[in-house]
Design a protein around this motif. Sequence first.
Motif, PDB file in Angstrom:
ATOM      1  N   ARG A 465      31.993  48.289  33.995  1.00 57.96           N
ATOM      2  CA  ARG A 465      32.847  47.577  33.517  1.00 57.96           C
ATOM      3  C   ARG A 465      34.231  47.331  34.234  1.00 57.96           C
ATOM      4  O   ARG A 465      34.487  48.335  35.092  1.00 57.96           O
ATOM      5  N   ARG A 466      35.346  46.472  33.764  1.00 60.36           N
ATOM      6  CA  ARG A 466      36.242  46.528  34.503  1.00 60.36           C
ATOM      7  C   ARG A 466      37.366  47.562  33.811  1.00 60.36           C
ATOM      8  O   ARG A 466      37.296  47.739  32.668  1.00 60.36           O
ATOM      9  N   TRP A 467      38.172  48.073  34.577  1.00 60.98           N
ATOM     10  CA  TRP A 467      39.110  48.997  33.846  1.00 60.98           C
ATOM     11  C   TRP A 467      40.473  48.290  33.324  1.00 60.98           C
ATOM     12  O   TRP A 467      40.966  47.539  34.255  1.00 60.98           O
ATOM     13  N   THR A 468      40.829  48.349  32.214  1.00 57.97           N
ATOM     14  CA  THR A 468      41.689  47.517  31.687  1.00 57.97           C
ATOM     15  C   THR A 468      43.289  48.503  31.353  1.00 57.97           C
ATOM     16  O   THR A 468      43.948  48.166  30.777  1.00 57.97           O
ATOM     17  N   GLY A 469      43.085  49.822  32.035  1.00 61.76           N
ATOM     18  CA  GLY A 469      44.002  50.755  31.754  1.00 61.76           C
ATOM     19  C   GLY A 469      45.271  50.552  32.535  1.00 61.76           C
ATOM     20  O   GLY A 469      45.386  49.452  33.164  1.00 61.76           O
ATOM     21  N   HIS A 470      46.388  51.422  32.559  1.00 59.92           N
ATOM     22  CA  HIS A 470      47.560  51.244  33.344  1.00 59.92           C
ATOM     23  C   HIS A 470      47.816  52.412  34.236  1.00 59.92           C
ATOM     24  O   HIS A 470      47.524  53.619  33.493  1.00 59.92           O
ATOM     25  N   SER A 556      45.019  45.920  55.742  1.00 55.60           N
ATOM     26  CA  SER A 556      46.067  44.932  55.102  1.00 55.60           C
ATOM     27  C   SER A 556      46.665  43.973  56.188  1.00 55.60           C
ATOM     28  O   SER A 556      47.182  42.911  55.859  1.00 55.60           O
ATOM     29  N   SER A 557      46.190  44.550  57.423  1.00 58.79           N
ATOM     30  CA  SER A 557      46.758  43.237  58.705  1.00 58.79           C
ATOM     31  C   SER A 557      45.557  42.022  58.804  1.00 58.79           C
ATOM     32  O   SER A 557      45.801  41.399  59.361  1.00 58.79           O
ATOM     33  N   TRP A 558      44.247  42.589  58.205  1.00 56.03           N
ATOM     34  CA  TRP A 558      43.111  41.545  58.385  1.00 56.03           C
ATOM     35  C   TRP A 558      43.259  40.631  57.181  1.00 56.03           C
ATOM     36  O   TRP A 558      42.785  39.563  57.325  1.00 56.03           O
ATOM     37  N   THR A 559      43.609  41.086  55.992  1.00 55.67           N
ATOM     38  CA  THR A 559      43.118  40.478  54.646  1.00 55.67           C
ATOM     39  C   THR A 559      44.316  40.953  53.684  1.00 55.67           C
ATOM     40  O   THR A 559      44.421  42.266  53.794  1.00 55.67           O
ATOM     41  N   THR A 560      44.310  40.476  52.770  1.00 57.79           N
ATOM     42  CA  THR A 560      45.345  40.712  51.585  1.00 57.79           C
ATOM     43  C   THR A 560      44.387  40.906  50.342  1.00 57.79           C
ATOM     44  O   THR A 560      44.662  40.830  49.292  1.00 57.79           O
ATOM     45  N   GLY A 561      43.035  41.135  50.522  1.00 54.11           N
ATOM     46  CA  GLY A 561      42.090  41.114  49.464  1.00 54.11           C
ATOM     47  C   GLY A 561      42.505  42.582  48.668  1.00 54.11           C
ATOM     48  O   GLY A 561      43.180  43.272  48.825  1.00 54.11           O
ATOM     49  N   PRO A 562      41.570  42.482  47.435  1.00 57.29           N
ATOM     50  CA  PRO A 562      41.736  43.896  46.591  1.00 57.29           C
ATOM     51  C   PRO A 562      41.500  45.127  47.150  1.00 57.29           C
ATOM     52  O   PRO A 562      42.263  46.038  46.697  1.00 57.29           O
ATOM     53  N   LEU A 573      44.420  57.551  44.773  1.00 60.33           N
ATOM     54  CA  LEU A 573      43.925  57.349  43.228  1.00 60.33           C
ATOM     55  C   LEU A 573      42.393  56.717  43.979  1.00 60.33           C
ATOM     56  O   LEU A 573      41.414  57.207  43.204  1.00 60.33           O
ATOM     57  N   VAL A 574      42.286  55.859  44.776  1.00 58.60           N
ATOM     58  CA  VAL A 574      40.969  55.577  45.391  1.00 58.60           C
ATOM     59  C   VAL A 574      40.138  56.756  45.752  1.00 58.60           C
ATOM     60  O   VAL A 574      39.082  56.788  45.613  1.00 58.60           O
ATOM     61  N   ARG A 575      41.021  57.597  46.589  1.00 59.56           N
ATOM     62  CA  ARG A 575      39.994  58.885  47.095  1.00 59.56           C
ATOM     63  C   ARG A 575      39.665  59.610  45.920  1.00 59.56           C
ATOM     64  O   ARG A 575      38.315  60.237  45.871  1.00 59.56           O
ATOM     65  N   ALA A 576      40.456  59.907  45.110  1.00 61.71           N
ATOM     66  CA  ALA A 576      40.248  60.690  43.901  1.00 61.71           C
ATOM     67  C   ALA A 576      39.084  60.156  42.936  1.00 61.71           C
ATOM     68  O   ALA A 576      37.952  61.052  42.727  1.00 61.71           O
ATOM     69  N   GLU A 590      35.093  51.645  50.155  1.00 57.48           N
ATOM     70  CA  GLU A 590      35.715  50.379  50.135  1.00 57.48           C
ATOM     71  C   GLU A 590      35.227  49.664  48.780  1.00 57.48           C
ATOM     72  O   GLU A 590      36.083  48.728  48.288  1.00 57.48           O
ATOM     73  N   ALA A 591      34.256  49.993  48.260  1.00 56.13           N
ATOM     74  CA  ALA A 591      33.578  49.232  47.151  1.00 56.13           C
ATOM     75  C   ALA A 591      34.751  49.769  45.956  1.00 56.13           C
ATOM     76  O   ALA A 591      34.974  48.720  44.953  1.00 56.13           O
ATOM     77  N   VAL A 592      34.754  51.165  45.827  1.00 56.59           N
ATOM     78  CA  VAL A 592      35.586  51.529  44.969  1.00 56.59           C
ATOM     79  C   VAL A 592      37.151  51.081  45.123  1.00 56.59           C
ATOM     80  O   VAL A 592      37.838  50.613  43.963  1.00 56.59           O
ATOM     81  N   ALA A 593      37.615  50.858  46.199  1.00 55.78           N
ATOM     82  CA  ALA A 593      38.921  50.208  46.438  1.00 55.78           C
ATOM     83  C   ALA A 593      39.033  48.721  46.018  1.00 55.78           C
ATOM     84  O   ALA A 593      39.839  48.318  45.340  1.00 55.78           O
ATOM     85  N   GLY A 594      38.008  47.957  46.452  1.00 53.94           N
ATOM     86  CA  GLY A 594      37.880  46.742  46.047  1.00 53.94           C
ATOM     87  C   GLY A 594      37.787  46.463  44.220  1.00 53.94           C
ATOM     88  O   GLY A 594      38.536  45.526  43.877  1.00 53.94           O
ATOM     89  N   TRP A 595      37.066  47.244  43.881  1.00 58.06           N
ATOM     90  CA  TRP A 595      36.830  47.171  42.145  1.00 58.06           C
ATOM     91  C   TRP A 595      38.322  47.778  41.635  1.00 58.06           C
ATOM     92  O   TRP A 595      38.636  47.137  40.552  1.00 58.06           O
ATOM     93  N   LEU A 596      38.810  48.965  42.207  1.00 60.77           N
ATOM     94  CA  LEU A 596      40.281  49.084  41.570  1.00 60.77           C
ATOM     95  C   LEU A 596      41.114  48.064  41.832  1.00 60.77           C
ATOM     96  O   LEU A 596      42.100  47.971  40.871  1.00 60.77           O
ATOM     97  N   GLY A 597      41.095  47.518  43.096  1.00 56.81           N
ATOM     98  CA  GLY A 597      42.132  46.592  43.390  1.00 56.81           C
ATOM     99  C   GLY A 597      41.947  45.380  42.464  1.00 56.81           C
ATOM    100  O   GLY A 597      43.036  44.438  42.131  1.00 56.81           O
ATOM    101  N   ARG A 598      40.827  44.842  42.094  1.00 55.22           N
ATOM    102  CA  ARG A 598      40.919  43.826  40.904  1.00 55.22           C
ATOM    103  C   ARG A 598      40.980  44.088  39.676  1.00 55.22           C
ATOM    104  O   ARG A 598      41.503  43.276  38.850  1.00 55.22           O
ATOM    105  N   SER A 599      41.266  45.518  39.365  1.00 48.61           N
ATOM    106  CA  SER A 599      41.403  46.116  38.086  1.00 48.61           C
ATOM    107  C   SER A 599      43.042  46.384  37.837  1.00 48.61           C
ATOM    108  O   SER A 599      43.293  45.878  36.596  1.00 48.61           O
TER     109      SER A 599
END
Length: 601
Positions: A465-470, A556-562, A573-576, A590-599
């Motif tokens: 599920r998507r994380w909705t915390g802060h 970040s130079s290639w894309t501004t994606g999540p 936080l991504v690494r942890a 990168e999958a974790v980073a993308g999921w976190l970036g969308r959350s």
Amino acid sequence: MVLPADDSTPALSPHRLSWSDFDALARGRSEPALVRHLRDAERSRRLLLMRALIDETTKSADLLDPLPSPESAWELLARAQHADPAAVERILDHPYTGTWVGYTTRLYRQDVSGVCPLWVHVGHVHCLAAAAAIRAGIRFEIQVPVWSGTVSLPTLGVAELGTGRQFSVAVARGHDGVVELGDGNSWVRTADDDRRWHPLRSAVSWAQDRCFPVRLDDADPYRGLYEPQLPHRLTALEVESWRTALEQAWTLLVTHVPAVAETLPESLESIVPAPAVPFRLPSASTGEAFGSAIISYSEDPAALAEALVHEVHHIRLGGLQHLTHLHEDDARERFYAPWRDDPRPIGGVIHGIYAFFGVTAFWRALARDEPENPRACFEFALWRTQTWRTLQAVSGDDVLTTAGRRFLRGIAAELAPWQDDPIAAEARKWANHAMADHYVGWRLRHLRPAPETVAELVGAWRAGRRWTGHIPADRQPTPVPDGTWPDARLDLIRLRMRENGASTLSSDGSAVPGATPADIAFVGGRLQEAIDGYRAELVADPDNSAALAGLAVALSSWTTGPASRALMHHPELVRAVHRELRSDSDASLEAVAGWLGRSVH
């Protein structure tokens, strides 16, 4: 002046600094007379510390054997003072008199061991007295400590006695214009025809009728930052190389920042030459050694000029801080400083802000006068922003004193308008990359996310599920790094910013310590190759901080994606989270980073 050793000591007037001089110092507008005032205060401080050290150690005669009481050295200093006051002032002005008295006082008061026995460290005052007597031209005889067969006479040179013992005692004597040092069996004369006497060398640089004389001190045992060290003599060729390099750097300073050049000789009288470091120019100074800097050799005039400006700002601020407090005592290492790889306390950050304010002024002037100079434009773009951001981060801190806040306001008044100076787009782009790279790498190594936040994110991932915390505010950084940081990309960017930078990067990039093929591809503008390279490095070592920061900046130079957004703003936080999920086959970094970036945003 040397104070009398009896109760007839006259009343002393304190050294004071007017607010107008204080403000001029803060804004980088020092006049030579102001720097001389700081030097005068340092001389008085060293004299008082020396007298206090003699008073304290004289009570412990058993710690001073086999040398006589340091009172005998004080008496010789008084005689030299009577004969030639300038001779004693020269010894008190000597930067390493300050280093010695600070180091030795700490040893004695904290009852700790030093590099040498305490009697050798305390006994250095006999060497200072002998040097003053020689300069005053008076007849004298005094016992001095010998360390590994050498005797140092501060500001003059070093004698090789070759006693065969690590620590011993010799006699220094002067009479009828002849100065000798010996142990009774053989004597070394402080004359050019005695090969066992090694005088200090100097460099005298000229440009547009302006002179910059400086000693190249490779002999004084207290010339280092932390611990005393034996002489390490430069060869004749090395001395000539230093003279050439300093002449070229001095010419740049006189040409482009004449106001800085005007006060430089008052601020810096001694350089401790350090070996060259490939692609970098390390330098350092200490507040106890006003007038000295340790600087690595470089054939790059601009880099050496930058180091000179950098260190004289540290030197002046060190002198100012002996007259007033800019902040309350606070040793907490809690600030990001973009010129360091570790968190810094408030005092270190203020020093860095002031030093890089001077560095920014130098590169600004060079970029203004040479707008087609890519290196100057890059360095100005980099340091004007980094210094300004750091200044803004600390200017409201609670531990600043009234003087500290005023000092930072003075820097800000000069630095703020520079943020709007036009800069070539290419230089600005690479400065932005360098800033982002360093900050991401610092967060990875020195910020630890809250364990409960990591646990929540891991649970959400595993539940699909998507994380909705802060994400909570950053915790206080830790000085213990989580990974290494070669900072090779900054070295590569500087190669690219040279004239003919593309060819220089191609030919010399692989020689940069710590540089990987992915780094070279990134700085060469081959983003997809760089991204693929960093991905491969992270497959081999998912904890590689340099590769993860490189991937963040390249993405970040290639894309501004999540994924790039999360890696740029919350890499720690991504690494942890990824560390906890590595057992899951689909949990790529990168999958974790993308999921976190969308959350989160």
